[in-house]
Design a protein around this motif. Structure first.
Motif, PDB file in Angstrom:
ATOM      1  N   ASN A 152       0.776  -1.140  -0.049  1.00  0.00           N
ATOM      2  CA  ASN A 152       0.017   0.013   0.164  1.00  0.00           C
ATOM      3  C   ASN A 152       0.827   1.181   0.158  1.00  0.00           C
ATOM      4  N   GLY A 153       2.331   1.075  -0.164  1.00  0.00           N
ATOM      5  CA  GLY A 153       3.114   2.265  -0.268  1.00  0.00           C
ATOM      6  C   GLY A 153       3.853   2.543   0.958  1.00  0.00           C
ATOM      7  N   SER A 154       2.904   2.051   2.040  1.00  0.00           N
ATOM      8  CA  SER A 154       3.793   2.380   3.508  1.00  0.00           C
ATOM      9  C   SER A 154       4.859   1.575   3.699  1.00  0.00           C
ATOM     10  N   ARG A 155       5.703   2.061   4.857  1.00  0.00           N
ATOM     11  CA  ARG A 155       7.089   1.587   4.915  1.00  0.00           C
ATOM     12  C   ARG A 155       7.199   0.760   6.442  1.00  0.00           C
ATOM     13  N   LEU A 156       8.041  -0.136   6.725  1.00  0.00           N
ATOM     14  CA  LEU A 156       8.415  -0.689   7.741  1.00  0.00           C
ATOM     15  C   LEU A 156       9.694  -0.496   7.924  1.00  0.00           C
ATOM     16  N   GLU A 157      10.068   0.039   9.202  1.00  0.00           N
ATOM     17  CA  GLU A 157      11.603   0.141   9.687  1.00  0.00           C
ATOM     18  C   GLU A 157      11.760  -0.953  10.949  1.00  0.00           C
ATOM     19  N   LEU A 158      12.660  -1.863  10.746  1.00  0.00           N
ATOM     20  CA  LEU A 158      12.756  -3.093  11.603  1.00  0.00           C
ATOM     21  C   LEU A 158      14.219  -3.139  11.966  1.00  0.00           C
ATOM     22  N   SER A 159      14.364  -3.100  13.399  1.00  0.00           N
ATOM     23  CA  SER A 159      15.837  -3.532  13.885  1.00  0.00           C
ATOM     24  C   SER A 159      15.531  -4.855  14.532  1.00  0.00           C
ATOM     25  N   LEU A 160      16.658  -5.779  14.215  1.00  0.00           N
ATOM     26  CA  LEU A 160      16.784  -7.084  14.788  1.00  0.00           C
ATOM     27  C   LEU A 160      18.115  -6.916  15.976  1.00  0.00           C
ATOM     28  N   LEU A 161      17.413  -7.363  17.231  1.00  0.00           N
ATOM     29  CA  LEU A 161      18.349  -7.541  18.243  1.00  0.00           C
ATOM     30  C   LEU A 161      18.414  -8.777  18.851  1.00  0.00           C
ATOM     31  N   THR A 162      19.175  -8.929  19.974  1.00  0.00           N
ATOM     32  CA  THR A 162      19.343  -9.891  20.833  1.00  0.00           C
ATOM     33  C   THR A 162      19.536  -9.574  22.075  1.00  0.00           C
ATOM     34  N   ALA A 163      18.547 -10.091  23.229  1.00  0.00           N
ATOM     35  CA  ALA A 163      18.706  -9.861  24.446  1.00  0.00           C
ATOM     36  C   ALA A 163      19.805 -10.486  25.121  1.00  0.00           C
ATOM     37  N   SER A 164      20.091  -9.865  26.435  1.00  0.00           N
ATOM     38  CA  SER A 164      21.097 -10.454  26.853  1.00  0.00           C
ATOM     39  C   SER A 164      21.199 -11.957  27.432  1.00  0.00           C
ATOM     40  N   ASP A 165      19.894 -12.539  27.286  1.00  0.00           N
ATOM     41  CA  ASP A 165      19.872 -13.986  27.453  1.00  0.00           C
ATOM     42  C   ASP A 165      19.813 -14.682  26.227  1.00  0.00           C
ATOM     43  N   GLU A 166      20.350 -14.122  25.107  1.00  0.00           N
ATOM     44  CA  GLU A 166      20.444 -14.545  23.961  1.00  0.00           C
ATOM     45  C   GLU A 166      18.996 -14.740  23.209  1.00  0.00           C
ATOM     46  N   LEU A 208      10.069  -2.959  15.681  1.00  0.00           N
ATOM     47  CA  LEU A 208       9.300  -2.497  14.388  1.00  0.00           C
ATOM     48  C   LEU A 208       8.640  -1.129  14.539  1.00  0.00           C
ATOM     49  N   THR A 209       9.175  -0.585  13.544  1.00  0.00           N
ATOM     50  CA  THR A 209       8.431   0.980  13.554  1.00  0.00           C
ATOM     51  C   THR A 209       7.534   1.218  12.236  1.00  0.00           C
ATOM     52  N   PHE A 210       6.115   1.364  12.413  1.00  0.00           N
ATOM     53  CA  PHE A 210       5.017   1.366  11.573  1.00  0.00           C
ATOM     54  C   PHE A 210       4.250   2.344  11.717  1.00  0.00           C
ATOM     55  N   ALA A 211       3.655   3.266  10.959  1.00  0.00           N
ATOM     56  CA  ALA A 211       2.848   4.364  11.125  1.00  0.00           C
ATOM     57  C   ALA A 211       3.062   5.113  12.282  1.00  0.00           C
ATOM     58  N   GLY A 212       4.314   5.566  12.587  1.00  0.00           N
ATOM     59  CA  GLY A 212       4.792   6.380  13.753  1.00  0.00           C
ATOM     60  C   GLY A 212       4.689   5.988  14.893  1.00  0.00           C
ATOM     61  N   GLN A 213       4.631   4.587  15.308  1.00  0.00           N
ATOM     62  CA  GLN A 213       4.710   3.854  16.296  1.00  0.00           C
ATOM     63  C   GLN A 213       5.639   2.748  16.288  1.00  0.00           C
ATOM     64  N   SER A 214       6.010   2.440  17.581  1.00  0.00           N
ATOM     65  CA  SER A 214       6.966   1.099  17.504  1.00  0.00           C
ATOM     66  C   SER A 214       6.360   0.157  18.569  1.00  0.00           C
ATOM     67  N   VAL A 215       6.453  -0.997  18.062  1.00  0.00           N
ATOM     68  CA  VAL A 215       6.364  -2.456  18.863  1.00  0.00           C
ATOM     69  C   VAL A 215       7.431  -3.215  19.055  1.00  0.00           C
ATOM     70  N   THR A 216       7.587  -3.961  20.004  1.00  0.00           N
ATOM     71  CA  THR A 216       8.622  -5.014  20.475  1.00  0.00           C
ATOM     72  C   THR A 216       8.186  -6.566  20.195  1.00  0.00           C
ATOM     73  N   LEU A 217       8.517  -7.156  19.178  1.00  0.00           N
ATOM     74  CA  LEU A 217       7.874  -8.499  18.980  1.00  0.00           C
ATOM     75  C   LEU A 217       9.043  -9.441  19.447  1.00  0.00           C
ATOM     76  N   PRO A 218       8.801 -10.399  20.281  1.00  0.00           N
ATOM     77  CA  PRO A 218      10.084 -11.440  20.336  1.00  0.00           C
ATOM     78  C   PRO A 218       9.778 -12.541  19.271  1.00  0.00           C
ATOM     79  N   GLN A 219      10.908 -13.108  19.102  1.00  0.00           N
ATOM     80  CA  GLN A 219      10.831 -14.118  18.045  1.00  0.00           C
ATOM     81  C   GLN A 219      10.275 -15.498  18.665  1.00  0.00           C
ATOM     82  N   VAL A 220       9.556 -16.249  17.802  1.00  0.00           N
ATOM     83  CA  VAL A 220       8.874 -17.454  18.036  1.00  0.00           C
ATOM     84  C   VAL A 220       9.115 -18.715  17.110  1.00  0.00           C
TER      85      VAL A 220
END
Length: 226
Positions: A30-44, A50-62
């Protein structure tokens, strides 16, 4: 669009995050953009911001059958090669490509595809005469009992301070992880300071005929020798 931020009780998992392993951006159909940072917590444990529509959410990997899947409640991001599929928790799905050239927009008349996820819901209750410790946490796990060591497909951790009974829970699992011999079960326990206080005495079936069923889980107090 109002994306739900990560609940405060989940923040300690990411409190000591390392430097981002990678920063990516995607352009969606739809022309929108996703900004994504992939990180690792201290417990690996890996997670994504994820930044989308001016807001950020934190999503753990499953766990995922294909690619990488990040999820918090019903907000989901699945990465595969240069593609990303983002479900915003409001019934809207975006198909995105890494970089500045987005995929061809999907016509609004296209039939809705079957969801790649199965929502697992239920509630937990218990009978206890005295109150739980202030920092008690409910842990709900969805497992494939047919696999070695009962592979965990999803895990929820819910802070119990002020929670009324029964305690509702909702998570989801990747449909592609379920094989013809899979046996999907839900178990739960309450812990505090690393000690299990109550637990379910069995795994409750999560699916009937391949579709989710609501489960009411009863926890029993752990008897400890004095």
């Amino acid at each position: 669009m109002n994306l739900r931020l990560l609940p405060l009780f989940c923040l300690p998992l990411f409190a000591h995050a390392q430097t981002p392993s990678e920063h990516q951006h995607y352009t969606c159909d739809n022309g929108s953009r996703l900004e994504l940072s992939l990180l690792t917590a201290s417990d690996e444990r890996p997670f994504a911001v994820l930044t989308f529509a001016g807001q950020s959410v934190t999503l753990p990997q499953v766990p995922a059958a294909v690619g990488s899947l990040y999820r918090q409640d019903d907000i989901r991001l699945q990465l595969r090669d240069e593609q990303a599929q983002f479900e915003d928790g409001q019934g809207d799905t975006r198909h995105c490509l890494r970089g500045d050239s987005g995929p061809t927009p999907v016509a609004s008349s296209s039939p809705a595809a079957t969801s790649s996820f199965i929502d697992v819901t239920g509630s937990v209750t218990y009978h206890l005469r005295r109150p739980l410790p202030a920092k008690a946490v409910l842990v709900v796990r969805v497992r494939d009992l047919a696999r070695g060591a009962a592979r965990v497909l999803a895990e929820l951790r819910i802070a119990l301070s002020g929670q009324a009974l029964p305690i509702p829970f909702a998570t989801s699992i990747d449909r592609d992880l379920i094989g013809p011999k899979s046996k999907i079960g839900i178990s739960a326990h309450i812990e505090s300071a690393g000690q299990i206080l109550l637990l379910s005495d069995r795994a409750y079936p999560a699916l009937t005929g391949g579709e989710a069923r609501y489960q009411e889980i009863l926890l029993r107090q752990v008897n400890r020798a004095r």
